[in-house]
Structures are given as structure tokens and as C-alpha cells.
Write a protein that holds these residues in place. Structure first.
Motif, PDB file in Angstrom:
ATOM      1  N   VAL A  22      -4.534   3.992  -7.926  1.00  0.00           N
ATOM      2  CA  VAL A  22      -3.538   3.566  -6.956  1.00  0.00           C
ATOM      3  C   VAL A  22      -4.174   2.715  -5.870  1.00  0.00           C
ATOM      4  O   VAL A  22      -3.645   1.685  -5.484  1.00  0.00           O
ATOM      5  N   LYS A  23      -5.341   3.131  -5.384  1.00  0.00           N
ATOM      6  CA  LYS A  23      -5.990   2.445  -4.264  1.00  0.00           C
ATOM      7  C   LYS A  23      -7.479   2.747  -4.308  1.00  0.00           C
ATOM      8  O   LYS A  23      -7.894   3.823  -4.703  1.00  0.00           O
ATOM      9  N   GLU A  24      -8.256   1.777  -3.859  1.00  0.00           N
ATOM     10  CA  GLU A  24      -9.696   1.943  -3.755  1.00  0.00           C
ATOM     11  C   GLU A  24     -10.094   1.693  -2.301  1.00  0.00           C
ATOM     12  O   GLU A  24      -9.694   0.685  -1.725  1.00  0.00           O
ATOM     13  N   LEU A  25     -10.844   2.622  -1.717  1.00  0.00           N
ATOM     14  CA  LEU A  25     -11.269   2.505  -0.322  1.00  0.00           C
ATOM     15  C   LEU A  25     -12.777   2.349  -0.256  1.00  0.00           C
ATOM     16  O   LEU A  25     -13.508   3.047  -0.937  1.00  0.00           O
ATOM     17  N   LEU A  26     -13.217   1.460   0.613  1.00  0.00           N
ATOM     18  CA  LEU A  26     -14.633   1.328   0.889  1.00  0.00           C
ATOM     19  C   LEU A  26     -14.805   1.514   2.383  1.00  0.00           C
ATOM     20  O   LEU A  26     -14.142   0.834   3.160  1.00  0.00           O
ATOM     21  N   PHE A  65       0.644   5.779   4.118  1.00  0.00           N
ATOM     22  CA  PHE A  65       0.428   5.357   2.737  1.00  0.00           C
ATOM     23  C   PHE A  65       1.032   6.353   1.752  1.00  0.00           C
ATOM     24  O   PHE A  65       1.664   5.962   0.770  1.00  0.00           O
ATOM     25  N   LEU A  66       0.850   7.646   2.000  1.00  0.00           N
ATOM     26  CA  LEU A  66       1.354   8.653   1.078  1.00  0.00           C
ATOM     27  C   LEU A  66       2.881   8.742   1.076  1.00  0.00           C
ATOM     28  O   LEU A  66       3.462   9.171   0.084  1.00  0.00           O
ATOM     29  N   GLU A  67       3.523   8.341   2.184  1.00  0.00           N
ATOM     30  CA  GLU A  67       4.982   8.344   2.219  1.00  0.00           C
ATOM     31  C   GLU A  67       5.550   7.349   1.213  1.00  0.00           C
ATOM     32  O   GLU A  67       6.550   7.622   0.570  1.00  0.00           O
ATOM     33  N   ASN A  71       4.603   0.418  -0.951  1.00  0.00           N
ATOM     34  CA  ASN A  71       4.832  -0.500   0.156  1.00  0.00           C
ATOM     35  C   ASN A  71       3.484  -0.999   0.681  1.00  0.00           C
ATOM     36  O   ASN A  71       2.675  -0.223   1.181  1.00  0.00           O
ATOM     37  N   SER A  72       3.259  -2.295   0.589  1.00  0.00           N
ATOM     38  CA  SER A  72       1.955  -2.845   1.003  1.00  0.00           C
ATOM     39  C   SER A  72       1.747  -2.783   2.516  1.00  0.00           C
ATOM     40  O   SER A  72       0.626  -2.907   2.990  1.00  0.00           O
TER      41      SER A  72
END
Length: 173
Positions: A22-26, A65-67, A71-72
Motif C-alpha cells: 500500500v505504501k512505502e516509508l523511508l 492515512f488509515l481513514e 486518498n493521496s
């Protein structure tokens, strides 16, 4: 539900329960990416905390984000980073009611921090009681010399530019 995984390259991946990324965080940091060794969220999943091999704790706000992950506009924002230990962090726990973070390191130390700003509150085994209300004293553990960094702007991963430095022989030198 979203699953989070911490990786050797310093990245956090958020997955759907179907196994899709879903998403990648750095983490935003002035230091190179280091392996992440511990993850946790608060009970209401508003915050995501990660501990690193070098003793840092990073905190992201993930509630919006979790809501609605599609939605970007609902981004995950890193809010805080601090050095909690001089060695690898092996466990992180967020106690939401008292608003504290408990960290543990491979050196055997267990420390208590204020969750909103990363202020040091003490260590388990200290002779005095924890003063959870006194967060205005800026003290640090003896092996840490950096104060917490509050990240105010949306951090973006910046790719490192590659430079070529060819070897040249200068006979005059």
C-alpha cells in the motif's frame, strides 16, 4: 487493516491483508538509512513508532492515512526523531493513556520518553520516581548527546546524486 513491516534498508512497508503493498516509508534523516529493528503503534493507531539498529526512534502520524488510504491527500507524516540509546533498539512500546514511549536496547537499558516531543523521563531501575508531568526539563541519558528533532515540514525522500570523480595523474604535483 494494514500490516507494517520494518526492513534492513531502513524502509517501512505498509501492506493490505491481501498482501499488496500500500505504501512505502523511508525515515527522514540526515543520517544514511539504517536497519529498523522494532515497530509499534499506539492503541488507537494514530502513531507508528520504529526503532533502529543505531538507537534512534522515529514517529509518524498515520491516522489520516488509515481513514482513507486511497486518498493521496491523506499522507503519512514523520513528526519526530530522537536518539534513545547508543545501541540497537530491540523493543518499543507506546502507552497512550500516560503519553509515554518505553524503549529497550540490547545493552539491557529500558528508558521512558515523552511521546509528543521525545523528552527523556528516566530509566527503569532509577532510584527516583518518574515525573511524567515535568517534561520541560531538557535532560538526556549519559550515552546520548542529541536532543529530539521535531520534523515540521512534509519530508520527501531525496535521491542521492551520483558524481563521477575520475582519477587523473598530475605530473607537476
Amino acid at each position: 487493516p494494514i500490516l507494517a513491516s520494518a526492513h534492513e534498508n531502513g524502509c517501512i512497508c505498509l501492506w493490505s491483508t491481501q498482501g499488496n503493498l500500500v505504501k512505502e516509508l523511508l525515515p527522514f534523516s540526515k543520517y544514511p538509512s539504517v536497519p529498523l529493528t522494532a515497530l509499534c503503534t499506539d492503541i488507537s493507531t494514530k502513531m507508528l513508532l520504529a526503532g533502529s539498529k543505531e538507537g534512534h526512534i522515529m514517529c509518524w502520524s498515520i491516522a489520516s492515512f488509515l481513514e482513507d488510504p486511497q486518498n493521496s491527500k491523506n499522507q503519512i507524516k514523520e513528526e519526530l526523531c530522537w536518539r534513545a540509546h547508543s545501541n540497537e533498539v530491540v523493543a518499543v512500546f507506546h502507552e497512550e493513556e500516560k503519553n509515554v514511549v518505553v524503549t529497550a536496547s540490547i545493552d539491557g537499558s529500558v528508558r521512558l520518553w515523552h511521546a509528543m516531543d521525545g523528552y527523556y523521563l528516566g530509566y527503569f531501575g532509577q532510584p527516583r520516581k518518574f515525573e511524567l508531568s515535568d517534561i520541560h526539563r531538557l535532560i538526556l541519558p549519559c550515552d546520548v548527546n542529541n536532543f529530539p528533532t521535531i520534523i515540521k515540514e512534509e519530508s520527501k525522500h531525496v535521491e542521492k546524486k551520483k558524481f563521477e570523480y575520475p582519477l587523473m595523474l598530475d605530473r607537476d604535483k
